[in-house]
Scaffold this motif. Structure first.
Motif, PDB file in Angstrom:
ATOM      1  N   ALA A 233       0.824  -1.212   0.000  1.00 41.08           N
ATOM      2  CA  ALA A 233       0.000   0.000   0.000  1.00 41.08           C
ATOM      3  C   ALA A 233       0.859   1.263   0.000  1.00 41.08           C
ATOM      4  CB  ALA A 233      -0.926  -0.006   1.220  1.00 41.08           C
ATOM      5  N   ALA A 234       1.964   1.243   0.748  1.00 40.82           N
ATOM      6  CA  ALA A 234       2.824   2.424   0.821  1.00 40.82           C
ATOM      7  C   ALA A 234       3.446   2.750  -0.527  1.00 40.82           C
ATOM      8  CB  ALA A 234       3.910   2.201   1.867  1.00 40.82           C
ATOM      9  N   VAL A 235       3.890   1.725  -1.248  1.00 37.76           N
ATOM     10  CA  VAL A 235       4.510   1.955  -2.551  1.00 37.76           C
ATOM     11  C   VAL A 235       3.473   2.369  -3.583  1.00 37.76           C
ATOM     12  CG1 VAL A 235       5.790   0.850  -4.437  1.00 37.76           C
ATOM     13  CG2 VAL A 235       6.428   0.396  -2.061  1.00 37.76           C
ATOM     14  N   ALA A 236       2.281   1.770  -3.498  1.00 35.50           N
ATOM     15  CA  ALA A 236       1.219   2.091  -4.467  1.00 35.50           C
ATOM     16  C   ALA A 236       0.447   3.344  -4.097  1.00 35.50           C
ATOM     17  CB  ALA A 236       0.258   0.911  -4.583  1.00 35.50           C
ATOM     18  N   GLY A 237       0.512   3.753  -2.839  1.00 31.68           N
ATOM     19  CA  GLY A 237      -0.269   4.898  -2.396  1.00 31.68           C
ATOM     20  C   GLY A 237      -1.752   4.599  -2.315  1.00 31.68           C
ATOM     21  N   LYS A 238      -2.112   3.338  -2.124  1.00 25.90           N
ATOM     22  CA  LYS A 238      -3.506   2.914  -2.045  1.00 25.90           C
ATOM     23  C   LYS A 238      -3.752   2.319  -0.661  1.00 25.90           C
ATOM     24  CE  LYS A 238      -4.409   3.797  -6.420  1.00 25.90           C
ATOM     25  NZ  LYS A 238      -5.383   4.818  -6.848  1.00 25.90           N
ATOM     26  N   TRP A 239      -4.607   2.982   0.113  1.00 25.53           N
ATOM     27  CA  TRP A 239      -4.800   2.579   1.501  1.00 25.53           C
ATOM     28  C   TRP A 239      -6.204   2.064   1.774  1.00 25.53           C
ATOM     29  CZ3 TRP A 239      -0.411   2.352   4.173  1.00 25.53           C
ATOM     30  CH2 TRP A 239       0.659   3.138   3.742  1.00 25.53           C
ATOM     31  N   ASP A 240      -6.912   1.607   0.737  1.00 27.01           N
ATOM     32  CA  ASP A 240      -8.279   1.123   0.915  1.00 27.01           C
ATOM     33  C   ASP A 240      -8.315  -0.045   1.899  1.00 27.01           C
ATOM     34  OD1 ASP A 240      -8.828   2.965  -1.020  1.00 27.01           O
ATOM     35  OD2 ASP A 240      -9.140   1.508  -2.637  1.00 27.01           O
ATOM     36  N   ASP A 241      -9.205   0.067   2.880  1.00 28.71           N
ATOM     37  CA  ASP A 241      -9.453  -1.022   3.843  1.00 28.71           C
ATOM     38  C   ASP A 241      -8.186  -1.454   4.594  1.00 28.71           C
ATOM     39  OD1 ASP A 241     -12.148  -1.229   2.749  1.00 28.71           O
ATOM     40  OD2 ASP A 241     -11.258  -2.326   1.080  1.00 28.71           O
ATOM     41  N   GLN A 242      -7.204  -0.579   4.702  1.00 23.75           N
ATOM     42  CA  GLN A 242      -5.941  -0.964   5.318  1.00 23.75           C
ATOM     43  C   GLN A 242      -6.115  -1.417   6.765  1.00 23.75           C
ATOM     44  OE1 GLN A 242      -1.746  -1.602   5.372  1.00 23.75           O
ATOM     45  NE2 GLN A 242      -3.188  -1.313   3.707  1.00 23.75           N
ATOM     46  N   TRP A 243      -7.067  -0.819   7.464  1.00 24.66           N
ATOM     47  CA  TRP A 243      -7.244  -1.185   8.871  1.00 24.66           C
ATOM     48  C   TRP A 243      -7.638  -2.653   9.019  1.00 24.66           C
ATOM     49  CZ3 TRP A 243     -11.631  -3.184  11.081  1.00 24.66           C
ATOM     50  CH2 TRP A 243     -12.811  -3.086  10.357  1.00 24.66           C
ATOM     51  N   VAL A 244      -8.377  -3.176   8.044  1.00 23.70           N
ATOM     52  CA  VAL A 244      -8.787  -4.582   8.100  1.00 23.70           C
ATOM     53  C   VAL A 244      -7.565  -5.489   8.128  1.00 23.70           C
ATOM     54  CG1 VAL A 244      -9.944  -6.437   6.829  1.00 23.70           C
ATOM     55  CG2 VAL A 244     -10.984  -4.161   6.955  1.00 23.70           C
ATOM     56  N   PHE A 245      -6.541  -5.108   7.375  1.00 23.39           N
ATOM     57  CA  PHE A 245      -5.355  -5.948   7.230  1.00 23.39           C
ATOM     58  C   PHE A 245      -4.335  -5.743   8.341  1.00 23.39           C
ATOM     59  CE2 PHE A 245      -7.050  -4.986   2.952  1.00 23.39           C
ATOM     60  CZ  PHE A 245      -7.612  -6.236   2.718  1.00 23.39           C
ATOM     61  N   TRP A 246      -4.676  -4.888   9.279  1.00 23.22           N
ATOM     62  CA  TRP A 246      -3.895  -4.762  10.515  1.00 23.22           C
ATOM     63  C   TRP A 246      -4.673  -5.336  11.697  1.00 23.22           C
ATOM     64  CZ3 TRP A 246       1.001  -3.206  11.845  1.00 23.22           C
ATOM     65  CH2 TRP A 246       1.792  -2.684  10.803  1.00 23.22           C
ATOM     66  N   VAL A 247      -5.906  -4.908  11.861  1.00 19.53           N
ATOM     67  CA  VAL A 247      -6.690  -5.341  13.020  1.00 19.53           C
ATOM     68  C   VAL A 247      -6.970  -6.839  12.967  1.00 19.53           C
ATOM     69  CG1 VAL A 247      -8.856  -5.052  14.268  1.00 19.53           C
ATOM     70  CG2 VAL A 247      -7.730  -3.057  13.274  1.00 19.53           C
ATOM     71  N   GLY A 248      -7.354  -7.337  11.788  1.00 12.91           N
ATOM     72  CA  GLY A 248      -7.663  -8.754  11.659  1.00 12.91           C
ATOM     73  C   GLY A 248      -6.481  -9.651  12.017  1.00 12.91           C
ATOM     74  N   PRO A 249      -5.318  -9.482  11.358  1.00 10.82           N
ATOM     75  CA  PRO A 249      -4.160 -10.326  11.699  1.00 10.82           C
ATOM     76  C   PRO A 249      -3.690 -10.188  13.141  1.00 10.82           C
ATOM     77  CG  PRO A 249      -3.866  -9.369   9.533  1.00 10.82           C
ATOM     78  CD  PRO A 249      -5.072  -8.707  10.121  1.00 10.82           C
ATOM     79  N   LEU A 250      -3.702  -8.973  13.687  1.00 12.22           N
ATOM     80  CA  LEU A 250      -3.257  -8.803  15.067  1.00 12.22           C
ATOM     81  C   LEU A 250      -4.214  -9.474  16.044  1.00 12.22           C
ATOM     82  CD1 LEU A 250      -1.890  -5.130  15.058  1.00 12.22           C
ATOM     83  CD2 LEU A 250      -0.596  -7.270  14.949  1.00 12.22           C
ATOM     84  N   CYS A 251      -5.521  -9.402  15.758  1.00 10.17           N
ATOM     85  CA  CYS A 251      -6.496 -10.111  16.597  1.00 10.17           C
ATOM     86  C   CYS A 251      -6.269 -11.618  16.502  1.00 10.17           C
ATOM     87  CB  CYS A 251      -7.924  -9.772  16.161  1.00 10.17           C
ATOM     88  SG  CYS A 251      -8.481  -8.123  16.620  1.00 10.17           S
ATOM     89  N   GLY A 252      -6.029 -12.105  15.288  1.00  9.88           N
ATOM     90  CA  GLY A 252      -5.773 -13.527  15.102  1.00  9.88           C
ATOM     91  C   GLY A 252      -4.528 -13.988  15.830  1.00  9.88           C
TER      92      GLY A 252
END
Length: 312
Positions: A233-252
């Motif tokens: 996301a950082a390289v592409a500059g696209k942050w759509d739904d980024q929180w899902v891909f942090w909160v979900g894995p950390l909860c798991g």
């Protein structure tokens, strides 16, 4: 009888060795860089196949293809899932003796929850992983800019019909499977009874990553690794739904680590002798070590020792 000296393993003492800590952090940066380069590179290079290039409207050339127009076919899902699984297999094997081979903030967070690593080490690992992910994704963009653009930078995004809640649940469940596998495969107490477990750990971890991607690539691109999502996301500059891909894995990672430590972890119940405790010439046996065999525990292990005495 005179007291016999034993060695007690002090895992938490490792952070006092700056050389060891720096080596571990650099290892996490390096292997995460390679991980993103292998995996995002596979996503990118798959867009050069004839069917995908044609679908992108570029007449078998990606020079004029729009961002994210690369078609994801069934064969591509398998190729990409294999790339993720085999990359983890190889890179965990390479980095295990230096850093534990986490390559994933969710794994590092799980190790922190289980008190296998210190807070300072966990933070440094996560920073190194995120920086390495940015480096790896950036290298793919620099080398294959057309394929990278057509592949949408390899970023994670929820597919049509997949809600934020569903994406969070998916990432939580799959990361639970990953982190639980990491703990089960690297359990030092289990390794004392089943010596092949540490050897097979990278393979088991790579296989579960492969299976997770087979399930989730069509749904959200499959993250189960916040650094992987962040770097792309950082390289592409696209942050759509980024929180899902942090909160979900950390909860798991949190749930899996807590479940394994409290419900499944084998309790040490005996002294275990290391192979080095035996005289290869057939001589006397040295005192046993009151600790489990070393495994991929998340830290380098067995570097600092403290002598204690025990009288018989």
């Amino acid at each position: 009888m005179a007291p016999v000296k034993y060695q007690e393993i002090l895992i938490d003492e490792q952070d006092k060795s700056w050389g060891t800590l720096i080596k571990a952090v650099v290892a996490e940066y390096a292997v995460t860089t390679l991980f993103l380069f292998f995996t995002i590179g596979t996503v990118s290079s798959n867009c050069h196949t004839a069917d995908n290039a044609s679908h992108a409207g570029a007449d078998k050339s990606l020079e004029s293809a729009g961002y994210g127009t690369c078609f994801l076919g069934t064969g591509n899902v398998l190729n990409i899932a294999l790339a993720f699984g085999f990359s983890i297999f190889v890179l965990v094997y390479c980095a295990a003796s230096f850093s534990g081979g986490h390559i994933n903030p969710a794994v590092t967070f799980g190790m922190l929850v289980a008190r296998k690593i210190s807070i300072s080490r966990a933070v440094l690992y996560m920073v190194a992983q995120c920086l390495g992910a940015c480096t790896g994704a950036g290298l793919v963009k620099a080398i294959d800019s057309h394929g990278w653009r057509a592949a949408g930078g390899g970023t994670n995004a929820l597919s049509a019909g997949v809600s934020n809640a569903a994406g969070w649940g998916l990432e939580t469940i799959l990361t639970m499977a990953l982190v639980f596998t990491v703990f089960a495969a690297t359990d030092a107490e289990r390794a004392s009874d089943t010596a092949h477990l540490p050897v097979l750990a990278p393979l088991a971890i790579g296989m579960v990553v492969f299976l997770c991607h087979m399930v989730a690539i069509p749904l959200d691109g499959c993250s189960i690794n916040p650094a992987r999502s962040f770097g792309a996301a950082a390289v592409a500059g696209k942050w759509d739904d980024q929180w899902v891909f942090w909160v979900g894995p950390l909860c798991g990672g949190l749930i899996a680590a807590a479940a394994y430590e409290f419900l499944f972890r084998t309790k040490p119940n005996k002294s275990v002798a290391y192979p080095s405790s035996f005289d290869v010439e057939g001589g006397g046996k040295l005192p046993e070590v009151n600790a489990a065999l070393p495994a991929f525990s998340g830290v380098e292990g067995l570097k600092e020792v403290k002598e204690t005495t025990s009288s018989s």
